[in-house]
Design a protein around this motif. Structure first.
Motif, PDB file in Angstrom:
ATOM      1  N   THR A 257       0.906  -1.355   0.014  1.00  0.00           N
ATOM      2  CA  THR A 257       0.023   0.050  -0.204  1.00  0.00           C
ATOM      3  C   THR A 257       0.889   1.296   0.038  1.00  0.00           C
ATOM      4  O   THR A 257       0.313   2.249  -0.567  1.00  0.00           O
ATOM      5  CB  THR A 257      -0.705   0.030   1.253  1.00  0.00           C
ATOM      6  OG1 THR A 257       0.011   0.171   2.443  1.00  0.00           O
ATOM      7  CG2 THR A 257      -1.857  -1.152   1.612  1.00  0.00           C
ATOM      8  N   GLY A 258       2.003   1.073   0.440  1.00  0.00           N
ATOM      9  CA  GLY A 258       2.762   2.409   0.580  1.00  0.00           C
ATOM     10  C   GLY A 258       2.548   3.131   1.657  1.00  0.00           C
ATOM     11  O   GLY A 258       3.409   4.144   2.101  1.00  0.00           O
ATOM     12  N   GLY A 295       4.513   8.358   6.405  1.00  0.00           N
ATOM     13  CA  GLY A 295       3.833   8.055   7.612  1.00  0.00           C
ATOM     14  C   GLY A 295       4.462   7.563   8.768  1.00  0.00           C
ATOM     15  O   GLY A 295       4.200   7.543   9.821  1.00  0.00           O
ATOM     16  N   ALA A 296       5.576   7.113   8.547  1.00  0.00           N
ATOM     17  CA  ALA A 296       6.455   6.491   9.633  1.00  0.00           C
ATOM     18  C   ALA A 296       7.100   7.465  10.494  1.00  0.00           C
ATOM     19  O   ALA A 296       7.303   8.960  10.233  1.00  0.00           O
ATOM     20  CB  ALA A 296       7.685   5.553   8.961  1.00  0.00           C
ATOM     21  N   GLU A 297       7.291   7.144  11.676  1.00  0.00           N
ATOM     22  CA  GLU A 297       8.400   7.921  12.685  1.00  0.00           C
ATOM     23  C   GLU A 297       9.487   7.497  12.771  1.00  0.00           C
ATOM     24  O   GLU A 297       9.537   6.145  12.706  1.00  0.00           O
ATOM     25  CB  GLU A 297       7.406   7.682  14.098  1.00  0.00           C
ATOM     26  CG  GLU A 297       8.211   8.500  15.257  1.00  0.00           C
ATOM     27  CD  GLU A 297       7.713   8.075  16.481  1.00  0.00           C
ATOM     28  OE1 GLU A 297       8.459   8.193  17.800  1.00  0.00           O
ATOM     29  OE2 GLU A 297       6.641   7.215  16.815  1.00  0.00           O
ATOM     30  N   ILE A 298      10.390   8.128  12.750  1.00  0.00           N
ATOM     31  CA  ILE A 298      11.838   7.814  12.643  1.00  0.00           C
ATOM     32  C   ILE A 298      12.303   7.896  14.165  1.00  0.00           C
ATOM     33  O   ILE A 298      12.407   8.876  14.628  1.00  0.00           O
ATOM     34  CB  ILE A 298      12.725   8.728  11.609  1.00  0.00           C
ATOM     35  CG1 ILE A 298      12.102   8.616  10.288  1.00  0.00           C
ATOM     36  CG2 ILE A 298      14.018   8.135  11.603  1.00  0.00           C
ATOM     37  CD1 ILE A 298      12.004   7.309   9.760  1.00  0.00           C
ATOM     38  N   VAL A 299      13.146   6.843  14.438  1.00  0.00           N
ATOM     39  CA  VAL A 299      13.605   6.702  15.782  1.00  0.00           C
ATOM     40  C   VAL A 299      14.958   6.140  15.845  1.00  0.00           C
ATOM     41  O   VAL A 299      15.607   5.305  14.864  1.00  0.00           O
ATOM     42  CB  VAL A 299      12.751   5.687  16.781  1.00  0.00           C
ATOM     43  CG1 VAL A 299      11.405   6.378  17.145  1.00  0.00           C
ATOM     44  CG2 VAL A 299      12.766   4.275  16.384  1.00  0.00           C
ATOM     45  N   GLU A 300      15.915   6.426  16.730  1.00  0.00           N
ATOM     46  CA  GLU A 300      17.284   6.046  16.903  1.00  0.00           C
ATOM     47  C   GLU A 300      17.262   4.830  17.561  1.00  0.00           C
ATOM     48  O   GLU A 300      16.647   4.777  18.737  1.00  0.00           O
ATOM     49  CB  GLU A 300      18.422   6.978  17.337  1.00  0.00           C
ATOM     50  CG  GLU A 300      19.650   6.723  17.363  1.00  0.00           C
ATOM     51  CD  GLU A 300      20.844   7.318  17.674  1.00  0.00           C
ATOM     52  OE1 GLU A 300      21.532   8.063  16.878  1.00  0.00           O
ATOM     53  OE2 GLU A 300      20.956   7.593  18.986  1.00  0.00           O
ATOM     54  N   ASN A 473       6.222  -3.595   2.237  1.00  0.00           N
ATOM     55  CA  ASN A 473       5.445  -2.430   1.999  1.00  0.00           C
ATOM     56  C   ASN A 473       6.407  -1.128   2.276  1.00  0.00           C
ATOM     57  O   ASN A 473       6.048  -0.061   1.324  1.00  0.00           O
ATOM     58  CB  ASN A 473       4.442  -2.579   3.069  1.00  0.00           C
ATOM     59  CG  ASN A 473       3.320  -1.436   2.851  1.00  0.00           C
ATOM     60  OD1 ASN A 473       3.102  -1.002   1.802  1.00  0.00           O
ATOM     61  ND2 ASN A 473       2.869  -0.723   3.948  1.00  0.00           N
ATOM     62  N   ALA A 474       7.210  -1.173   3.102  1.00  0.00           N
ATOM     63  CA  ALA A 474       8.120  -0.063   3.272  1.00  0.00           C
ATOM     64  C   ALA A 474       9.143   0.153   2.071  1.00  0.00           C
ATOM     65  O   ALA A 474       9.339   1.064   1.629  1.00  0.00           O
ATOM     66  CB  ALA A 474       9.045  -0.303   4.648  1.00  0.00           C
ATOM     67  N   GLY A 475       9.487  -0.990   1.539  1.00  0.00           N
ATOM     68  CA  GLY A 475      10.150  -0.925   0.333  1.00  0.00           C
ATOM     69  C   GLY A 475       9.429  -0.281  -0.880  1.00  0.00           C
ATOM     70  O   GLY A 475       9.937   0.505  -1.587  1.00  0.00           O
ATOM     71  N   PHE A 476       8.290  -0.698  -0.975  1.00  0.00           N
ATOM     72  CA  PHE A 476       7.480   0.004  -1.993  1.00  0.00           C
ATOM     73  C   PHE A 476       7.103   1.463  -1.503  1.00  0.00           C
ATOM     74  O   PHE A 476       7.378   2.385  -2.661  1.00  0.00           O
ATOM     75  CB  PHE A 476       5.783  -0.717  -1.928  1.00  0.00           C
ATOM     76  CG  PHE A 476       5.030  -0.372  -2.801  1.00  0.00           C
ATOM     77  CD1 PHE A 476       5.202  -0.702  -4.152  1.00  0.00           C
ATOM     78  CD2 PHE A 476       3.860   0.386  -2.526  1.00  0.00           C
ATOM     79  CE1 PHE A 476       4.095  -0.300  -5.051  1.00  0.00           C
ATOM     80  CE2 PHE A 476       2.874   0.987  -3.357  1.00  0.00           C
ATOM     81  CZ  PHE A 476       3.063   0.379  -4.570  1.00  0.00           C
ATOM     82  N   ALA A 477       7.079   1.863  -0.511  1.00  0.00           N
ATOM     83  CA  ALA A 477       7.011   3.153  -0.238  1.00  0.00           C
ATOM     84  C   ALA A 477       8.307   4.194  -0.584  1.00  0.00           C
ATOM     85  O   ALA A 477       8.323   5.094  -1.080  1.00  0.00           O
ATOM     86  CB  ALA A 477       6.622   3.585   1.062  1.00  0.00           C
TER      87      ALA A 477
END
Length: 492
Positions: A257-258, A295-300, A473-477
């Motif tokens: 879906t992306g 839409g993702a949250e980036i965290v270390e 899906n993350a790869g698709f996005a």
């Protein structure tokens, strides 16, 4: 008909269903491309008749109004590590020259049953041991991309024949195997996609073994969607493989879906290694922003034992290789060198000396050493304990994130011969790929940009065990956001 080879696998599938072209035309176009691309040395064996036979079966089904098989008439390349019934399968080694298996590997059999046609066997590093496809007994594979001054580049390894053939449009998609990065690194070097699924997701039966606790088959293709389609057909339980997971296979294609809303993507701080080129670090940062926009949250996150992954891998993998390759002795099948007047030991020595290349011999010797009575505890047992710590690092990281983002390789494709005389420099190519392999996790490379010389660079997504859907899906996005459309300029 050459424009047919430029379609994605999904587009080929749709075009066949819509009767825009025939499967026979599709197979013929790819057979012609394989012939025209011999300068790349991507194929060790060509099987145009098998591609055409599958195409004819697909065309008959279309003409009869039958429901088409999932990969009906799709022409694929099969890495030479997969045993294929009646077709020479050598694992890139002289010791198996002339070996024609009387059986089909489970993965290639699944693809065949889904209607795909085999264009041929794809060149590879000998016994999958290499990161540049320069250790094959069949000669080096050439990357379709060219370097500065038109210099020849390596396509990565060990699945270099697969990556080169997919990038040069000599097949719609290909099988690869990944032990420590051998799908992901060559995918990054040639500007294509490739996914290593969770260990056990695809059967290892009928695949020539390198390191049994690490080897895993996966697809290589030009798009994330195509990888999802292929993986759906390759995966599944196999009672013939004791490591195969008895679990249902999700609809990987339907998961694309992306949308990454609610997902947390971790950036492992230990992957910021000394000497990483600025252009790769910049691409990594841009990749994080692309996922954030989806839409993702980036965290270390922290994977504290990362620095031990490469040495751990290069103890465990050679140890398992030395055990697996003991079967190549000149007695049962493959090469036999029998010195006149020699005894059985002389025959073993002559056969293995003539049959194995330098890199394979190097790894057999390393593996035999670390398994020997005096060093087993000091090296092999300790490496297994560190492997457990590396796996635990990932388990701890999942408390804070759903996926990890990292570079795929520490450089773009390099010139042929550049690192062949320096094994350590060659092994460092897998520095970002090896941790996920040791942990048995799904990981994917997606092309996301070009370096200053116009060569492709890949970003890697690593997921939780059995979450190929999330990785794809993350790869698709990422693919959608990066809009990578660069292609090698045809010179072959």
């Amino acid at each position: 008909m050459s424009e047919l080879t430029g379609l994605s696998l999904a587009e080929m599938r749709a075009g066949l269903k819509a009767k825009q072209f025939s499967a026979a035309e599709l197979a013929a176009a790819h057979n012609s491309a394989v012939e025209a691309g011999r300068e790349l040395n991507a194929y060790t064996v060509e099987t145009p008749e098998l591609a055409l036979a599958a195409a004819e079966a697909a065309d008959r089904a279309i003409a009869g109004g039958e429901e088409l098989k999932p990969l009906a008439g799709i022409p694929l390349g099969i890495k030479d590590l997969f045993c294929t019934e009646g077709v020479e399968s050598t694992a890139g080694s002289n010791i198996l020259r002339g070996f024609h298996p009387q059986y089909e590997s489970t993965v290639s059999a699944k693809l065949k049953a889904a209607g795909a046609g085999m264009l041929g066997k794809l060149n590879m590093d000998e016994f999958a041991m290499g990161s540049s496809n320069e250790t094959s007994a069949w000669g080096n594979v050439v990357n379709p991309w060219r370097g500065k001054g038109n210099e020849a580049l390596v396509p990565g390894g060990s699945s270099g024949g697969s990556s080169s053939a997919v990038a040069a449009k000599l097949c719609a998609g290909a099988t690869g195997t990944d032990t420590g990065g051998s799908i992901r690194q060559p995918a990054a070097f040639t500007g294509i996609c490739g996914i290593k699924p969770t260990y056990g997701r695809c059967s290892r039966w009928g695949i020539v073994s390198f390191a049994s606790s690490l080897d895993q088959a996966g697809p290589m293709a030009r798009t994330v969607t195509d990888c999802a389609i292929l993986l759906g057909e390759m995966a599944g339980f196999d009672p013939k493989d004791s490591t195969s997971l008895d679990l249902p296979v999700p609809d990987f294609e339907a998961a694309l879906t992306g949308d990454l809303q609610g997902k947390r993507v971790g950036i492992p701080k230990e992957y910021t290694i000394e000497g990483i080129p600025a252009e790769i670090a910049d691409l990594w940062s841009r990749g994080a922003e692309m996922l954030k926009d989806a839409g993702a949250e980036i965290v270390e996150v922290s994977l504290p034992h990362t620095k031990y992954a490469l040495p751990t891998y290069y103890i465990i993998a050679p140890a398992e290789a030395s055990s697996n390759l003991a079967r190549y002795d000149g007695v049962r099948y493959g090469l036999r060198e029998a010195p006149e007047g020699g005894n059985l030991i002389d025959m073993y020595e002559a056969t293995r000396s003539a049959g194995f290349g330098d890199e394979v011999k190097r790894r057999i010797m390393i593996g035999t050493y670390v398994l020997s009575a005096g060093y087993y505890d000091a090296y092999y047992l300790k490496a297994q304990k560190v492997r457990t710590l590396i796996q635990r690092d990932f388990d701890n990281a999942w408390a804070d994130c759903d996926l990890l983002l990292a570079p795929t390789a520490p450089s773009a494709a390099f010139a042929a011969g550049d690192k062949l005389d320096d094994p350590i420099a060659m092994y460092l190519n897998d520095v970002f790929c090896v941790p996920a392999s040791l942990a048995g996790l799904p990981a994917m490379s997606v092309p996301a940009g070009l370096n200053a010389d116009g060569l492709p660079l890949g970003l890697q997504l690593i997921g939780k065990a059995l979450d190929e859907e999330g990785v794809l899906n993350a790869g698709f996005a990422l693919e959608r956001a990066a809009g990578f459309a660069a292609q090698p300029e045809k010179w072959w």
